[in-house]
Enzyme design. Structure first.
Site, PDB file in Angstrom:
ATOM      1  N   PHE A 118       0.852  -1.191   0.000  1.00 26.88           N
ATOM      2  CA  PHE A 118       0.000   0.000   0.000  1.00 26.88           C
ATOM      3  C   PHE A 118       0.885   1.236   0.000  1.00 26.88           C
ATOM      4  CE2 PHE A 118      -4.466   1.319   0.703  1.00 26.88           C
ATOM      5  CZ  PHE A 118      -5.089   0.248   0.082  1.00 26.88           C
ATOM      6  N   GLN A 232      -6.839  15.069   3.346  1.00 29.18           N
ATOM      7  CA  GLN A 232      -6.211  14.183   2.361  1.00 29.18           C
ATOM      8  C   GLN A 232      -6.998  14.125   1.054  1.00 29.18           C
ATOM      9  OE1 GLN A 232      -5.872   9.600   2.838  1.00 29.18           O
ATOM     10  NE2 GLN A 232      -3.810  10.436   2.897  1.00 29.18           N
ATOM     11  N   HIS A 234      -7.279  11.892  -2.249  1.00 31.94           N
ATOM     12  CA  HIS A 234      -6.892  10.586  -2.802  1.00 31.94           C
ATOM     13  C   HIS A 234      -6.646  10.803  -4.286  1.00 31.94           C
ATOM     14  CE1 HIS A 234      -6.981   6.411  -3.957  1.00 31.94           C
ATOM     15  NE2 HIS A 234      -7.108   6.048  -2.704  1.00 31.94           N
ATOM     16  N   LEU A 244     -14.408   6.342  -5.286  1.00 34.04           N
ATOM     17  CA  LEU A 244     -13.010   5.974  -5.104  1.00 34.04           C
ATOM     18  C   LEU A 244     -12.634   4.747  -5.923  1.00 34.04           C
ATOM     19  CD1 LEU A 244     -10.467   6.442  -3.156  1.00 34.04           C
ATOM     20  CD2 LEU A 244     -11.321   4.423  -2.004  1.00 34.04           C
ATOM     21  N   GLU A 247      -6.560   2.303  -3.941  1.00 29.30           N
ATOM     22  CA  GLU A 247      -5.112   2.218  -4.086  1.00 29.30           C
ATOM     23  C   GLU A 247      -4.666   0.776  -4.364  1.00 29.30           C
ATOM     24  OE1 GLU A 247      -3.217   5.084  -1.568  1.00 29.30           O
ATOM     25  OE2 GLU A 247      -1.970   3.517  -0.726  1.00 29.30           O
ATOM     26  N   ARG A 287      -0.090   9.482  -0.680  1.00 27.80           N
ATOM     27  CA  ARG A 287      -1.182  10.169  -1.392  1.00 27.80           C
ATOM     28  C   ARG A 287      -0.958  11.658  -1.564  1.00 27.80           C
ATOM     29  NH1 ARG A 287      -6.112   6.844   1.501  1.00 27.80           N
ATOM     30  NH2 ARG A 287      -5.609   4.911   0.435  1.00 27.80           N
ATOM     31  N   HIS A 355     -10.798  13.109   0.454  1.00 25.04           N
ATOM     32  CA  HIS A 355     -11.036  11.723   0.859  1.00 25.04           C
ATOM     33  C   HIS A 355     -11.072  11.511   2.361  1.00 25.04           C
ATOM     34  CE1 HIS A 355     -10.894   7.391   0.675  1.00 25.04           C
ATOM     35  NE2 HIS A 355      -9.701   7.332   1.225  1.00 25.04           N
ATOM     36  N   ARG A 390      -2.096  10.805   6.131  1.00 24.70           N
ATOM     37  CA  ARG A 390      -2.319   9.409   6.538  1.00 24.70           C
ATOM     38  C   ARG A 390      -1.860   8.462   5.442  1.00 24.70           C
ATOM     39  NH1 ARG A 390      -6.712   5.414   5.571  1.00 24.70           N
ATOM     40  NH2 ARG A 390      -7.599   6.911   4.114  1.00 24.70           N
TER      41      ARG A 390
HETATM   42  C1  LIG Z   1     -14.608   5.107  -0.239  1.00 29.00           C
HETATM   43  C2  LIG Z   1     -13.660   4.960   0.919  1.00 29.00           C
HETATM   44  C3  LIG Z   1     -12.744   3.920   0.944  1.00 29.00           C
HETATM   45  C4  LIG Z   1     -11.867   3.784   2.018  1.00 29.00           C
HETATM   46  N1  LIG Z   1     -10.964   2.744   2.002  1.00 29.00           N
HETATM   47  C5  LIG Z   1     -10.140   2.580   3.083  1.00 29.00           C
HETATM   48  C6  LIG Z   1      -9.239   1.466   3.138  1.00 29.00           C
HETATM   49  O1  LIG Z   1      -9.198   0.607   2.262  1.00 29.00           O
HETATM   50  N2  LIG Z   1      -8.432   1.361   4.218  1.00 29.00           N
HETATM   51  C7  LIG Z   1      -8.442   2.262   5.243  1.00 29.00           C
HETATM   52  O2  LIG Z   1      -7.686   2.107   6.208  1.00 29.00           O
HETATM   53  N3  LIG Z   1      -9.305   3.320   5.207  1.00 29.00           N
HETATM   54  C8  LIG Z   1     -10.151   3.488   4.165  1.00 29.00           C
HETATM   55  N4  LIG Z   1     -11.008   4.563   4.149  1.00 29.00           N
HETATM   56  C9  LIG Z   1     -11.128   5.409   5.336  1.00 29.00           C
HETATM   57  C10 LIG Z   1     -11.953   4.697   6.399  1.00 29.00           C
HETATM   58  O3  LIG Z   1     -12.887   3.838   5.786  1.00 29.00           O
HETATM   59  C11 LIG Z   1     -12.709   5.688   7.290  1.00 29.00           C
HETATM   60  O4  LIG Z   1     -11.801   6.623   7.816  1.00 29.00           O
HETATM   61  C12 LIG Z   1     -13.371   4.953   8.422  1.00 29.00           C
HETATM   62  O5  LIG Z   1     -14.152   3.870   7.958  1.00 29.00           O
HETATM   63  C13 LIG Z   1     -14.222   5.858   9.298  1.00 29.00           C
HETATM   64  O6  LIG Z   1     -14.858   5.059  10.275  1.00 29.00           O
HETATM   65  P1  LIG Z   1     -15.607   5.707  11.523  1.00 29.00           P
HETATM   66  O7  LIG Z   1     -16.106   4.585  12.354  1.00 29.00           O
HETATM   67  O8  LIG Z   1     -14.719   6.705  12.150  1.00 29.00           O
HETATM   68  O9  LIG Z   1     -16.815   6.484  10.868  1.00 29.00           O
HETATM   69  P2  LIG Z   1     -17.969   6.004   9.856  1.00 29.00           P
HETATM   70  O10 LIG Z   1     -17.827   4.612   9.389  1.00 29.00           O
HETATM   71  O11 LIG Z   1     -18.050   7.081   8.837  1.00 29.00           O
HETATM   72  O12 LIG Z   1     -19.253   6.039  10.782  1.00 29.00           O
HETATM   73  C14 LIG Z   1     -19.775   7.243  11.291  1.00 29.00           C
HETATM   74  C15 LIG Z   1     -21.014   6.945  12.098  1.00 29.00           C
HETATM   75  O13 LIG Z   1     -21.442   8.110  12.767  1.00 29.00           O
HETATM   76  C16 LIG Z   1     -22.835   8.262  12.642  1.00 29.00           C
HETATM   77  N5  LIG Z   1     -23.131   9.701  12.760  1.00 29.00           N
HETATM   78  C17 LIG Z   1     -22.497  10.742  12.172  1.00 29.00           C
HETATM   79  N6  LIG Z   1     -23.062  11.900  12.565  1.00 29.00           N
HETATM   80  C18 LIG Z   1     -24.060  11.588  13.427  1.00 29.00           C
HETATM   81  C19 LIG Z   1     -25.019  12.339  14.165  1.00 29.00           C
HETATM   82  N7  LIG Z   1     -25.060  13.677  14.101  1.00 29.00           N
HETATM   83  N8  LIG Z   1     -25.901  11.668  14.929  1.00 29.00           N
HETATM   84  C20 LIG Z   1     -25.900  10.309  15.001  1.00 29.00           C
HETATM   85  N9  LIG Z   1     -25.014   9.560  14.312  1.00 29.00           N
HETATM   86  C21 LIG Z   1     -24.117  10.187  13.545  1.00 29.00           C
HETATM   87  C22 LIG Z   1     -23.167   7.643  11.295  1.00 29.00           C
HETATM   88  O14 LIG Z   1     -24.526   7.233  11.281  1.00 29.00           O
HETATM   89  C23 LIG Z   1     -22.209   6.456  11.276  1.00 29.00           C
HETATM   90  O15 LIG Z   1     -22.770   5.352  11.947  1.00 29.00           O
HETATM   91  C24 LIG Z   1     -11.894   4.717   3.078  1.00 29.00           C
HETATM   92  C25 LIG Z   1     -12.809   5.756   3.054  1.00 29.00           C
HETATM   93  C26 LIG Z   1     -13.667   5.890   1.981  1.00 29.00           C
HETATM   94  C27 LIG Z   1     -14.606   7.072   1.969  1.00 29.00           C
END
Ligand SMILES: Cc1cc2nc3c(=O)[nH]c(=O)nc-3n(C[C@H](O)[C@H](O)[C@H](O)COP(=O)(O)OP(=O)(O)OC[C@H]3O[C@@H](n4cnc5c(N)ncnc54)[C@H](O)[C@@H]3O)c2cc1C
Length: 581
Positions: A118, A232, A234, A244, A247, A287, A355, A390
């Site tokens: 990666f 960041q 991407h 997306l 990578e 990135r 991203h 990152r």
């Molecule tokens: C398309 C894509 C591909 C990616 N691929 C990778 C990868 O391969 N490897 C890697 O390491 N990272 C990757 N990332 C980054 C990584 O996926 C994210 O940083 C990570 O999943 C975020 O997880 P989280 O639990 O912090 O938030 P999220 O999974 O975004 O969850 C947020 C939660 O908060 C809740 N929420 C938000 N606001 C409120 C509110 N006001 N009231 C109640 N609930 C709320 C939502 O309902 C949700 O349940 C990727 C990101 C994207 C966008």
């Protein structure tokens, strides 16, 4: 006001970080009652869309120190090294735990866990489940969380503000989307796991729900936001949709080509085309560098113009249909469905796209914020292991390691903390009235949401994109103040209670304005270039003045104040970032 319920800990967010934290709380103290408040059904959280993989040292030729060094140099020395050391040690343990909970990691033919290269990682250490890693991880966490009867879910409830009294956080005010009722959910501790804020930019890979809600909730309650200037990009999003293209395509050997079919990254100090193995390839640079190279290539007139902006090409054709079908099936599906091209035989048009947020709610190594009773984890938080940039595949393990840490810390605190005070109920009642008076029932406002959001997007893109300048940031700062003022005159057209998505969009826009301001103000003050923050007027890194985290606080009048705190350096003094060798 009715209290919907009292819990020991309220988690805002049911994504990877939120569910991992919920499990950690239940395991730490099975007597604690845990609420998971999520504005979407947990399996729809953005974690589900992560494709490429999750980093953790697993091979004998790799070491924790190498993972730490790659992360720190990739982050341009802005990472806190004590946090990184804890992270690299606990990441493989967490990934293995997920395996025991049922996560179907891809494997080598001999049965070992398969790992892929990666960007910016000099060893193969990214675990994956084909190119649907986030889906499988979230599913595993979700089904595991169902085992714990003390975990109560509030699906499709929107947290609108934090309840703070006596210097400690004691719950949230939340809107039930189905009924429109606005209620207090009180607790001894709150953990914010609300994900990132890519939607403050117009062109992003982030789901519609990523509006920086948790960052704004913490900021309004008095907790600082850290390193918000580091956004960041991407390098490979599909034009128009911003979807997306992972990578993993480049770690499987994909090339980036300019309009002449030339692998242009060789001109940007990222390595040579003949570099072997794929780990050393210039396409697997970090990135920030790849996105900056795209801008330079565009300035040289070597990108391809399309109705959706300039693009370059991602070439997977030489990888062959079989590899694409087994290792990158989702990429093929996305390209066919959304771009009408087949990567087996055609070039994929791509351009950099907003991203991921390196910055977030300031926490210590246990997820605790400076505000008593408030914790944060996942993309909403800034611990910080990501520094100024990152590395791909470090975010998913971060959710696990620091989700679990925040869960354990909040559980320990809630096990002995005092019950919420009755004063917070009066506060919740005020908040409910305010939401009804200023948004839901207001009819005489002259502003509408869509134009305000468009102007926010325009300002952020013009000032806080891949390259920034003092002038454009200063203009954006003035513009954002104006948008904050105008937001007070917003009137909704939908005054109904059931699934009022316009009300939700208004709350989200007000969060995005705060987050946008925090990004712009901290970017304006950082007069240097580091990682993803590139100032055309200050092109060099300046460790003398800025080897420090920025902390943005909210003043009583709603404006921002930026302070700095030192970076924790344990074993790796600041050095040069070298790639392709
Ligand atoms: C398309 C894509 C591909 C990616 N691929 C990778 C990868 O391969 N490897 C890697 O390491 N990272 C990757 N990332 C980054 C990584 O996926 C994210 O940083 C990570 O999943 C975020 O997880 P989280 O639990 O912090 O938030 P999220 O999974 O975004 O969850 C947020 C939660 O908060 C809740 N929420 C938000 N606001 C409120 C509110 N006001 N009231 C109640 N609930 C709320 C939502 O309902 C949700 O349940 C990727 C990101 C994207 C966008």
């Amino acid at each position: 006001m009715n209290v919907t319920a009292f819990h020991d800990v309220v988690l805002v967010g049911g994504g990877g970080a939120g569910l991992r934290a919920a499990i950690a709380i239940a395991e730490t103290n099975p007597r604690l009652s845990i609420a998971v408040v999520s504005k979407v059904y947990p399996m729809r959280s953005h974690t589900v869309s992560a494709e490429g993989g999750s980093a953790g040292v697993v091979r004998p030729d790799d070491s924790l120190d190498e993972h730490a060094y790659d992360t720190i140099s990739g982050g341009d020395w802005l990472c806190d090294q004590d946090a990184v050391e804890a992270f690299v040690k606990e990441a493989p343990e967490e990934l293995l735990r997920l395996e025991h909970w049922g996560c179907p990691w891809s494997r080598e033919p001999d049965g070992r866990i398969a790992v892929r290269a990666f960007g910016g990682m000099r060893k193969m250490r990214t675990w994956f489940a084909a190119d649907k890693t986030g889906f499988h991880m979230l599913h595993t966490l979700f089904q595991t969380s169902l085992k714990y009867t003390r975990v109560v879910r509030y699906d499709e409830w929107f947290a609108a503000s934090l309840l703070v009294d006596d210097g400690r956080v004691q719950g949230v005010v939340a809107l039930e989307l189905m009924s429109g009722k606005i209620e207090a959910i009180t607790a001894k501790a709150v953990i914010l796991c609300t994900g990132g804020c890519g939607r403050v930019f117009p062109f992003t890979t982030n789901a519609n729900i990523k509006n920086g809600d948790g960052m704004a909730l913490a900021y309004r309650a008095g907790a600082p936001l850290k390193d918000m200037e580091f956004v960041q990009y991407h390098p490979t999003g599909l034009p128009f949709t911003g979807i997306l293209i992972t990578e993993a395509c480049r770690s499987e050997g994909g090339y980036l080509l300019n309009k002449d079919g030339y692998r242009y990254l060789q001109d940007y100090g990222l390595g040579k085309p003949e570099a072997k193995p794929v780990l050393r390839s210039m396409e697997l640079g970090p990135r920030d560098r790849l996105s900056q190279a795209f801008v330079k290539e565009h300035e040289k007139g070597r990108t391809i113009e399309t109705p959706y902006g300039p693009v370059v090409h991602l070439d997977l054709r030489h990888l062959g249909e079989q590899l694409i079908n087994t290792k990158l099936p989702f990429v093929r599906e996305l390209c066919l469905k959304y771009q009408n091209i087949d990567p087996v035989t055609e070039l994929i048009p791509v351009r950099p796209v907003a991203h991921y947020m390196m910055g977030g709610v300031h926490t210590d190594i246990h997820g605790a914020t400076p505000l008593l009773g408030l914790y944060a984890a996942g993309e909403a938080a800034c611990v910080s292991i990501n520094g100024a940039n990152r590395l791909g595949s470090n975010s998913l393990p971060e959710l696990l390691v620091f989700g679990a840490r925040a869960g354990r810390a909040a559980a320990a605190y809630a096990s002995s903390a005092a019950e919420p005070r009755s004063a917070v109920l009066a506060q919740a009642e005020d908040e409910r009235r305010r939401m009804q008076r200023d948004l839901l029932h207001k009819i005489d406002g002259r502003e509408r949401l869509a134009p305000l959001r468009d102007e926010l997007h325009q300002s952020m893109e013009q000032s806080a994109g891949i390259y920034r300048s003092g002038n454009s940031l200063a203009q954006a700062a003035v513009k954002l103040r104006e948008l904050q003022d105008r937001f007070r005159h917003v009137a909704l057209q939908d005054h109904s209670r059931t699934f009022n998505t316009e009300l939700m969009a208004a709350l989200e826009l007000s969060f995005m304005l705060d987050v946008g301001e925090a990004i712009v103000e901290s970017a304006l003050r950082r007069e240097e270039s580091r990682g993803a923050h590139q100032r055309t007027d200050f092109p060099a890194r300046d460790d003398q003045r800025f080897l420090a985290h920025s902390l943005v606080y909210r003043n009583a009048d709603g404006s921002c104040r930026v302070e700095y705190r030192p970076v924790t350096i344990t074993r790796w003094p600041p050095g040069e970032r070298v790639y392709g060798r």
